[in-house]
Design a protein around this motif. Structure first.
Motif, PDB file in Angstrom:
ATOM      1  N   VAL A 161      -4.608  14.909 -44.877  1.00  0.00           N
ATOM      2  CA  VAL A 161      -4.675  15.084 -46.324  1.00  0.00           C
ATOM      3  C   VAL A 161      -3.802  16.270 -46.739  1.00  0.00           C
ATOM      4  N   CYS A 162      -3.359  16.238 -47.986  1.00  0.00           N
ATOM      5  CA  CYS A 162      -2.682  17.390 -48.570  1.00  0.00           C
ATOM      6  C   CYS A 162      -3.707  18.196 -49.350  1.00  0.00           C
ATOM      7  N   LYS A 163      -3.789  19.464 -49.060  1.00  0.00           N
ATOM      8  CA  LYS A 163      -4.753  20.316 -49.754  1.00  0.00           C
ATOM      9  C   LYS A 163      -4.018  21.491 -50.372  1.00  0.00           C
ATOM     10  N   TRP A 164      -4.582  22.023 -51.432  1.00  0.00           N
ATOM     11  CA  TRP A 164      -4.008  23.201 -52.057  1.00  0.00           C
ATOM     12  C   TRP A 164      -3.915  24.346 -51.054  1.00  0.00           C
ATOM     13  N   ASN A 165      -2.768  24.978 -50.968  1.00  0.00           N
ATOM     14  CA  ASN A 165      -2.565  26.092 -50.048  1.00  0.00           C
ATOM     15  C   ASN A 165      -2.781  27.407 -50.791  1.00  0.00           C
ATOM     16  N   PRO A 166      -3.793  28.171 -50.410  1.00  0.00           N
ATOM     17  CA  PRO A 166      -4.051  29.429 -51.110  1.00  0.00           C
ATOM     18  C   PRO A 166      -2.980  30.480 -50.831  1.00  0.00           C
ATOM     19  N   CYS A 167      -2.065  30.187 -49.915  1.00  0.00           N
ATOM     20  CA  CYS A 167      -1.062  31.182 -49.498  1.00  0.00           C
ATOM     21  C   CYS A 167       0.308  30.801 -50.044  1.00  0.00           C
ATOM     22  N   PRO A 168       1.259  31.750 -50.007  1.00  0.00           N
ATOM     23  CA  PRO A 168       2.645  31.404 -50.336  1.00  0.00           C
ATOM     24  C   PRO A 168       3.162  30.293 -49.422  1.00  0.00           C
ATOM     25  N   ASP A 169       4.183  29.562 -49.851  1.00  0.00           N
ATOM     26  CA  ASP A 169       4.636  28.346 -49.183  1.00  0.00           C
ATOM     27  C   ASP A 169       4.938  28.498 -47.691  1.00  0.00           C
ATOM     28  N   ASP A 170       5.446  29.647 -47.272  1.00  0.00           N
ATOM     29  CA  ASP A 170       5.812  29.788 -45.862  1.00  0.00           C
ATOM     30  C   ASP A 170       4.711  30.477 -45.058  1.00  0.00           C
ATOM     31  N   GLN A 171       3.527  30.549 -45.639  1.00  0.00           N
ATOM     32  CA  GLN A 171       2.428  31.192 -44.915  1.00  0.00           C
ATOM     33  C   GLN A 171       1.231  30.248 -44.809  1.00  0.00           C
ATOM     34  N   ILE A 172       0.374  30.539 -43.836  1.00  0.00           N
ATOM     35  CA  ILE A 172      -0.805  29.700 -43.640  1.00  0.00           C
ATOM     36  C   ILE A 172      -2.049  30.561 -43.633  1.00  0.00           C
ATOM     37  N   TYR A 173      -3.137  29.950 -43.997  1.00  0.00           N
ATOM     38  CA  TYR A 173      -4.396  30.677 -44.099  1.00  0.00           C
ATOM     39  C   TYR A 173      -5.104  30.610 -42.755  1.00  0.00           C
ATOM     40  N   TRP A 174      -5.296  31.779 -42.155  1.00  0.00           N
ATOM     41  CA  TRP A 174      -5.989  31.818 -40.867  1.00  0.00           C
ATOM     42  C   TRP A 174      -7.443  32.118 -41.147  1.00  0.00           C
ATOM     43  N   LEU A 175      -8.247  31.077 -41.027  1.00  0.00           N
ATOM     44  CA  LEU A 175      -9.641  31.147 -41.458  1.00  0.00           C
ATOM     45  C   LEU A 175     -10.396  32.306 -40.812  1.00  0.00           C
ATOM     46  N   SER A 176     -10.257  32.440 -39.481  1.00  0.00           N
ATOM     47  CA  SER A 176     -11.063  33.450 -38.795  1.00  0.00           C
ATOM     48  C   SER A 176     -10.628  34.860 -39.187  1.00  0.00           C
ATOM     49  N   LEU A 177      -9.397  35.021 -39.645  1.00  0.00           N
ATOM     50  CA  LEU A 177      -8.941  36.332 -40.116  1.00  0.00           C
ATOM     51  C   LEU A 177      -9.224  36.499 -41.606  1.00  0.00           C
ATOM     52  N   GLY A 178      -9.352  35.360 -42.302  1.00  0.00           N
ATOM     53  CA  GLY A 178      -9.531  35.408 -43.738  1.00  0.00           C
ATOM     54  C   GLY A 178      -8.293  35.906 -44.457  1.00  0.00           C
ATOM     55  N   GLU A 179      -7.106  35.629 -43.899  1.00  0.00           N
ATOM     56  CA  GLU A 179      -5.860  36.132 -44.498  1.00  0.00           C
ATOM     57  C   GLU A 179      -4.769  35.075 -44.440  1.00  0.00           C
ATOM     58  N   CYS A 180      -3.790  35.264 -45.316  1.00  0.00           N
ATOM     59  CA  CYS A 180      -2.558  34.492 -45.204  1.00  0.00           C
ATOM     60  C   CYS A 180      -1.689  35.152 -44.147  1.00  0.00           C
ATOM     61  N   VAL A 181      -1.179  34.361 -43.222  1.00  0.00           N
ATOM     62  CA  VAL A 181      -0.314  34.932 -42.187  1.00  0.00           C
ATOM     63  C   VAL A 181       0.982  34.132 -42.114  1.00  0.00           C
ATOM     64  N   SER A 182       1.995  34.800 -41.598  1.00  0.00           N
ATOM     65  CA  SER A 182       3.249  34.113 -41.339  1.00  0.00           C
ATOM     66  C   SER A 182       3.276  33.776 -39.862  1.00  0.00           C
ATOM     67  N   GLU A 183       3.600  32.514 -39.555  1.00  0.00           N
ATOM     68  CA  GLU A 183       3.548  32.056 -38.172  1.00  0.00           C
ATOM     69  C   GLU A 183       4.444  32.873 -37.247  1.00  0.00           C
ATOM     70  N   ASN A 184       5.494  33.455 -37.832  1.00  0.00           N
ATOM     71  CA  ASN A 184       6.445  34.197 -37.006  1.00  0.00           C
ATOM     72  C   ASN A 184       6.092  35.667 -36.866  1.00  0.00           C
ATOM     73  N   ASP A 185       4.984  36.088 -37.460  1.00  0.00           N
ATOM     74  CA  ASP A 185       4.597  37.496 -37.385  1.00  0.00           C
ATOM     75  C   ASP A 185       4.233  37.861 -35.941  1.00  0.00           C
ATOM     76  N   PRO A 186       5.051  38.695 -35.274  1.00  0.00           N
ATOM     77  CA  PRO A 186       4.821  38.972 -33.858  1.00  0.00           C
ATOM     78  C   PRO A 186       3.587  39.839 -33.605  1.00  0.00           C
ATOM     79  N   THR A 187       3.009  40.424 -34.647  1.00  0.00           N
ATOM     80  CA  THR A 187       1.869  41.316 -34.411  1.00  0.00           C
ATOM     81  C   THR A 187       0.539  40.563 -34.404  1.00  0.00           C
ATOM     82  N   LEU A 188       0.573  39.262 -34.678  1.00  0.00           N
ATOM     83  CA  LEU A 188      -0.685  38.518 -34.776  1.00  0.00           C
ATOM     84  C   LEU A 188      -1.360  38.311 -33.420  1.00  0.00           C
ATOM     85  N   CYS A 189      -0.535  38.169 -32.377  1.00  0.00           N
ATOM     86  CA  CYS A 189      -1.071  37.799 -31.063  1.00  0.00           C
ATOM     87  C   CYS A 189      -0.623  38.795 -30.000  1.00  0.00           C
TER      88      CYS A 189
END
Ligand SMILES: *[C@@H]1O[C@H](CO)[C@@H](O)[C@H](O)[C@H]1NC(C)=O
Ligand SMILES: *[C@@H]1O[C@H](CO)[C@@H](O)[C@H](O)[C@H]1NC(C)=O
Length: 264
Positions: A161-189
């Motif tokens: 399904v397509c759902k409304w994205n609470p984040c800017p277009d190039d970011q995704i909502y990481w539920l367990s963090l409760g934040e919008c993150v960028s997949e390429n952010d090297p500090t996430l992992c």
């Protein structure tokens, strides 16, 4: 030194007697409940043999199921290792990982047990089939959705399904963090554990930092299998139907993916 050797030697007769404890099961009466799905029961050798390989065949041939008898048989291998023929184009060899116009976006070929290829979503985490345009897209990206939306797999429905994205277009909502993150952010992992997609027991996708995995080796086949969100599943070609109930009359399916004389 001597004493440890002595204790090893004293164990040996024990081991030997263990091995002989069940002495009288002749090899030809061993019960085989079923072969692994990518293998088939081969009567001449009386055992399961791997399909889509040379297996018990001579050079230049491979073991595949015969479409009418469903028995494994050696047939001339039509393509190189990294290619498969398609039912729609049996005379050409299509590269498994680069099927081009034969498949939709983000797809590769999986094999059936007859030696033919089928388009399926890329063998990398998070690719799911979108029936309206026959392509596959990565979940948590915009994919086929309108701007401001995100492509999601709904495990309750088993649909994308397509759902409304609470984040800017190039970011995704990481539920367990409760934040919008960028997949390429090297500090996430942590190091060597890149951000990727994992599947929960209910088939829902989640973001996770996981050790790098090897997803395929060139020249090895991925057999068609059922996964929620896959093309095979949407086309009803999963589970029981994968074994193509095509036994000729007078024969019935056996447990090994072959046909046997009907018992009744
Ligand atoms: C499948 O088996 C049948 C019956 O033995 C045979 O006539 C036919 O040629 C086989 N098909 C192929 C593609 O080898
Ligand atoms: C399940 O899918 C249908 C369409 O197939 C959709 O209308 C419905 O909203 C979905 N249910 C949920 C809980 O998303």
């Amino acid at each position: 030194m001597l004493s440890s050797l002595g204790s090893i030697l004293s164990i040996l007769p024990l081991l030997a007697s263990t091995f002989h404890a069940h002495p009288t099961t002749p090899a030809d009466t061993i019960e085989i409940s079923a072969c692994d799905p990518s293998w088939a029961f081969h009567r001449p050798s009386n055992r399961c043999q791997p399909l889509l390989q040379q297996s018990v065949c001579e050079e230049g041939k491979w073991l595949v199921l015969n479409k009418s008898t469903k028995e494994p048989e050696c047939r001339k291998r039509p393509c190189e290792e990294s290619q498969l023929p398609l039912y729609s184009d049996p005379d050409i060899c299509v590269p498994i990982y680069n099927p081009g116009k034969h498949c939709g976006l983000n797809q590769f070929l999986v094999a059936d047990r007859f030696g033919f290829g089928h388009c399926e979503c890329k063998n990398e985490p998070g690719y799911i089939y979108w029936p309206p345009d026959d392509n596959c897209y990565r979940v948590f990206h915009r994919g086929p959705c309108d701007p401001g939306n995100i492509f999601i797999f709904d495990s309750r429905n088993g649909t994308t399904v397509c759902k409304w994205n609470p984040c800017p277009d190039d970011q995704i909502y990481w539920l367990s963090l409760g934040e919008c993150v960028s997949e390429n952010d090297p500090t996430l992992c942590p190091p060597f554990m890149p951000l990727t997609y994992d599947r929960l027991p209910d088939h829902q996708f989640t973001l996770a930092c996981l050790p790098l995995k090897q997803y395929f080796a060139i020249g090895s086949y991925t057999f068609r299998k059922c996964e929620p969100g896959s093309i095979s599943e949407k086309q009803g070609k999963c589970g029981d139907e994968i074994s193509f109930n095509l036994c000729p009359s007078g024969k019935e399916e056996d447990l090994f993916g072959g046909c046997r004389e009907s018992s009744g």
